[in-house]
Design a protein around this motif. Structure first.
Motif, PDB file in Angstrom:
ATOM      1  N   SER A   1       0.954  -1.171  -0.173  1.00 12.10           N
ATOM      2  CA  SER A   1       0.121   0.024  -0.084  1.00 12.10           C
ATOM      3  C   SER A   1       0.896   1.212  -0.031  1.00 12.10           C
ATOM      4  CB  SER A   1      -0.758  -0.084   1.150  1.00 12.10           C
ATOM      5  OG  SER A   1      -1.681   1.242   1.399  1.00 12.10           O
ATOM      6  N   VAL A   2       0.689   2.222  -0.902  1.00 15.38           N
ATOM      7  CA  VAL A   2       1.592   3.379  -1.113  1.00 15.38           C
ATOM      8  C   VAL A   2       0.705   4.599  -1.032  1.00 15.38           C
ATOM      9  CG1 VAL A   2       3.050   4.426  -2.405  1.00 15.38           C
ATOM     10  CG2 VAL A   2       3.196   1.890  -2.485  1.00 15.38           C
ATOM     11  N   ASN A   3       0.939   5.398  -0.255  1.00 14.83           N
ATOM     12  CA  ASN A   3       0.051   6.702   0.065  1.00 14.83           C
ATOM     13  C   ASN A   3       1.131   7.854   0.457  1.00 14.83           C
ATOM     14  OD1 ASN A   3      -2.426   8.176   0.691  1.00 14.83           O
ATOM     15  ND2 ASN A   3      -1.650   8.391   2.885  1.00 14.83           N
ATOM     16  N   LYS A   4       0.750   9.074  -0.563  1.00 17.40           N
ATOM     17  CA  LYS A   4       1.345  10.337  -0.758  1.00 17.40           C
ATOM     18  C   LYS A   4       2.855   9.883  -1.021  1.00 17.40           C
ATOM     19  CE  LYS A   4      -1.311  12.352   3.015  1.00 17.40           C
ATOM     20  NZ  LYS A   4      -1.114  13.034   4.322  1.00 17.40           N
ATOM     21  N   ALA A   5       3.066   9.261  -2.127  1.00 17.53           N
ATOM     22  CA  ALA A   5       4.649   8.939  -2.730  1.00 17.53           C
ATOM     23  C   ALA A   5       4.683   9.780  -3.918  1.00 17.53           C
ATOM     24  CB  ALA A   5       4.563   7.514  -2.969  1.00 17.53           C
ATOM     25  N   SER A   6       5.820  10.014  -4.073  1.00 22.27           N
ATOM     26  CA  SER A   6       6.528  10.511  -5.404  1.00 22.27           C
ATOM     27  C   SER A   6       7.320   9.478  -6.115  1.00 22.27           C
ATOM     28  CB  SER A   6       7.164  12.066  -5.039  1.00 22.27           C
ATOM     29  OG  SER A   6       7.853  12.466  -6.436  1.00 22.27           O
ATOM     30  N   PHE A   7       6.926   9.055  -7.529  1.00 24.32           N
ATOM     31  CA  PHE A   7       7.913   8.198  -8.213  1.00 24.32           C
ATOM     32  C   PHE A   7       8.501   9.137  -9.207  1.00 24.32           C
ATOM     33  CE2 PHE A   7       4.015   5.419  -6.723  1.00 24.32           C
ATOM     34  CZ  PHE A   7       4.529   4.498  -6.035  1.00 24.32           C
ATOM     35  N   GLU A   8       9.704   8.959  -9.191  1.00 22.79           N
ATOM     36  CA  GLU A   8      10.344   9.780 -10.185  1.00 22.79           C
ATOM     37  C   GLU A   8      11.456   9.201 -10.944  1.00 22.79           C
ATOM     38  OE1 GLU A   8      12.273  12.524  -7.254  1.00 22.79           O
ATOM     39  OE2 GLU A   8      10.655  13.378  -6.337  1.00 22.79           O
ATOM     40  N   TRP A   9      11.471   7.784 -11.011  1.00 23.26           N
ATOM     41  CA  TRP A   9      12.279   7.259 -12.112  1.00 23.26           C
ATOM     42  C   TRP A   9      11.610   6.054 -12.622  1.00 23.26           C
ATOM     43  CZ3 TRP A   9      15.735  10.051 -14.208  1.00 23.26           C
ATOM     44  CH2 TRP A   9      16.753   9.504 -15.012  1.00 23.26           C
ATOM     45  N   LYS A  10      12.280   5.368 -13.626  1.00 21.98           N
ATOM     46  CA  LYS A  10      11.864   4.426 -14.471  1.00 21.98           C
ATOM     47  C   LYS A  10      11.202   3.026 -13.869  1.00 21.98           C
ATOM     48  CE  LYS A  10      14.694   5.941 -18.186  1.00 21.98           C
ATOM     49  NZ  LYS A  10      15.768   5.438 -19.153  1.00 21.98           N
ATOM     50  N   TYR A  11      10.222   2.459 -14.579  1.00 23.64           N
ATOM     51  CA  TYR A  11       9.859   1.322 -13.939  1.00 23.64           C
ATOM     52  C   TYR A  11       9.438   1.056 -12.374  1.00 23.64           C
ATOM     53  CZ  TYR A  11      12.800   1.244 -17.826  1.00 23.64           C
ATOM     54  OH  TYR A  11      13.560   1.496 -19.193  1.00 23.64           O
ATOM     55  N   PRO A  12       8.781   1.905 -11.889  1.00 20.17           N
ATOM     56  CA  PRO A  12       8.710   1.656 -10.479  1.00 20.17           C
ATOM     57  C   PRO A  12       7.776   0.442 -10.065  1.00 20.17           C
ATOM     58  CG  PRO A  12       7.158   3.469 -11.413  1.00 20.17           C
ATOM     59  CD  PRO A  12       8.195   3.131 -12.466  1.00 20.17           C
ATOM     60  N   LEU A  13       6.845   0.124 -10.636  1.00 22.40           N
ATOM     61  CA  LEU A  13       5.797  -1.031 -10.259  1.00 22.40           C
ATOM     62  C   LEU A  13       5.931  -2.188 -11.233  1.00 22.40           C
ATOM     63  CD1 LEU A  13       3.231   1.335  -8.759  1.00 22.40           C
ATOM     64  CD2 LEU A  13       4.705  -0.277  -7.285  1.00 22.40           C
ATOM     65  N   TRP A  14       6.963  -2.715 -11.644  1.00 22.90           N
ATOM     66  CA  TRP A  14       6.845  -3.834 -12.482  1.00 22.90           C
ATOM     67  C   TRP A  14       6.482  -5.013 -11.943  1.00 22.90           C
ATOM     68  CZ3 TRP A  14      10.043  -4.512 -17.452  1.00 22.90           C
ATOM     69  CH2 TRP A  14      10.104  -3.577 -18.464  1.00 22.90           C
ATOM     70  N   ASN A  15       5.879  -6.059 -12.391  1.00 23.66           N
ATOM     71  CA  ASN A  15       5.866  -7.403 -12.030  1.00 23.66           C
ATOM     72  C   ASN A  15       4.999  -7.309 -10.631  1.00 23.66           C
ATOM     73  OD1 ASN A  15       8.532  -7.461 -13.976  1.00 23.66           O
ATOM     74  ND2 ASN A  15       7.079  -9.432 -14.105  1.00 23.66           N
ATOM     75  N   THR A  16       4.392  -6.413 -10.098  1.00 24.86           N
ATOM     76  CA  THR A  16       3.739  -6.393  -8.832  1.00 24.86           C
ATOM     77  C   THR A  16       2.320  -7.093  -8.837  1.00 24.86           C
ATOM     78  OG1 THR A  16       2.776  -4.169  -9.241  1.00 24.86           O
ATOM     79  CG2 THR A  16       4.778  -3.819  -8.300  1.00 24.86           C
ATOM     80  N   LYS A  17       2.182  -7.470  -7.591  1.00 26.41           N
ATOM     81  CA  LYS A  17       0.891  -8.041  -7.595  1.00 26.41           C
ATOM     82  C   LYS A  17       0.001  -7.346  -6.100  1.00 26.41           C
ATOM     83  CE  LYS A  17       1.840 -12.630  -9.330  1.00 26.41           C
ATOM     84  NZ  LYS A  17       1.870 -14.110  -9.056  1.00 26.41           N
ATOM     85  N   ASN A  18      -0.881  -7.122  -6.370  1.00 26.60           N
ATOM     86  CA  ASN A  18      -2.042  -6.449  -5.219  1.00 26.60           C
ATOM     87  C   ASN A  18      -1.236  -5.115  -4.788  1.00 26.60           C
ATOM     88  OD1 ASN A  18      -3.589  -8.843  -5.540  1.00 26.60           O
ATOM     89  ND2 ASN A  18      -2.347  -9.947  -3.977  1.00 26.60           N
ATOM     90  N   ALA A  19      -1.122  -4.287  -5.522  1.00 29.85           N
ATOM     91  CA  ALA A  19      -0.443  -2.910  -5.301  1.00 29.85           C
ATOM     92  C   ALA A  19      -1.780  -1.966  -5.192  1.00 29.85           C
ATOM     93  CB  ALA A  19       0.428  -2.261  -6.109  1.00 29.85           C
TER      94      ALA A  19
END
Length: 297
Positions: free
Chosen positions: A42-60
């Protein structure tokens, strides 16, 4: 569930194979694939700033966050991803992903986004610069979608859309099983080369729209500024509330309209007996295709 709060993560695969973790008020800065292969996060109040942050994830789950421009290609091969109240500035997000649930999300650069995906639900989503959005995707559902981008859902299957605004040239090309309710659609060449398209209570503006289709239904629709419609369409059932500028050589079915400006029914091209035209006011009728260099209005 482990809690990580007010942290900055850097470096390649910073949280690789993360499992059962909650991230709150965090930054994923430099470094590719920070959450690759993560599960149950679980991600709240996040800043994703570079490539491919959530590859192959499950239940995000991602909420109240931002995907910056360089977080491109961010959610490929993911399963069961839920994103809410988030701004996505990066292109090419989602590829070959399954189970995508978006609510109150803004895409500011949605080029080549959501390709070859399935089981998609969009609610209150705004898409800008969305050329080829959701190409070859299936089981697509949307409510209150505001899209600006050409070639929407090219090659899509099993599509249902409600209360939306779609500004898109070549929307719904090569599609199968599409139903659109209570929506506004503007863009030339709508729906070509598709099968089983249905529009209910829609307003459509489309130069040479709705041609080369097998199975077309229009119920209580308005066709504004739509010309040379229905060319080589088979199994058509159309109820049009206003004047159609021009109709050209439909294959078969029933067309009811308040008024038709120009009707072209060329027996050298189609069996005209297979299409029933119900209209009390028809301007000009042609039994030959007019000169292709002359525009018909």
């Amino acid at each position: 569930m482990k809690l990580n709060t007010q942290q900055t993560f850097s470096g390649e695969r910073a949280e690789y194979f993360s499992k059962d973790v909650q991230y709150d008020d965090v930054v994923f800065c430099d470094g590719e694939s920070p959450l690759k292969h993560a599960k149950n996060i679980s991600v709240n109040k996040a800043s994703f700033e570079w490539k491919y942050p959530l590859w192959n994830t499950k239940n995000a789950s991602v909420n109240n966050s931002t995907f910056k421009e360089m977080s491109r290609s961010g959610l490929w091969y993911s399963e069961n991803t839920k994103i809410e109240n988030t701004v996505i500035d990066a292109p090419k997000e989602f590829r070959r992903a399954k189970g995508i649930y978006l609510t109150n999300v803004v895409f500011n650069n949605a080029a080549e986004t959501m390709w070859n995906c399935s089981d998609i639900s969009l609610k209150d989503v705004k898409i800008k610069a969305g050329d080829y959005f959701a190409m070859n995707s299936s089981n697509f559902y949307a409510e209150n979608l505001d899209l600006n981008g050409n070639y929407f859902l090219d090659g899509g299957k099993n599509i249902e859309i409600h209360n939306s605004k779609l500004l898109s040239k070549d929307a719904f090309w090569n599609c199968e099983n599409v139903t659109v309710y209570d929506s506004y659609i503007n863009g030339e060449y709508l729906g070509w080369n598709s099968k089983n398209l249905k529009f209910v209570n829609c307003t459509i503006e489309s130069n040479q729209g709705l041609c080369y289709i097998d199975g077309l239904t229009l119920l209580n629709c308005t066709l504004n500024n739509t010309d040379l419609a229905f060319e080589y369409v088979s199994n058509i059932n159309a109820e049009i509330k206003n004047k159609i500028i021009s109709i050209k050589n439909p294959f078969s079915g029933i067309i009811k309209a308040e008024e038709i400006g120009t009707l072209i029914m060329n027996p050298k091209r189609v069996d005209v007996s297979k299409t029933e035209i119900i209209c009390d006011k028809i301007g000009e009728k042609y039994t030959e295709d007019p000169n292709p260099n002359e525009r018909i209005y």
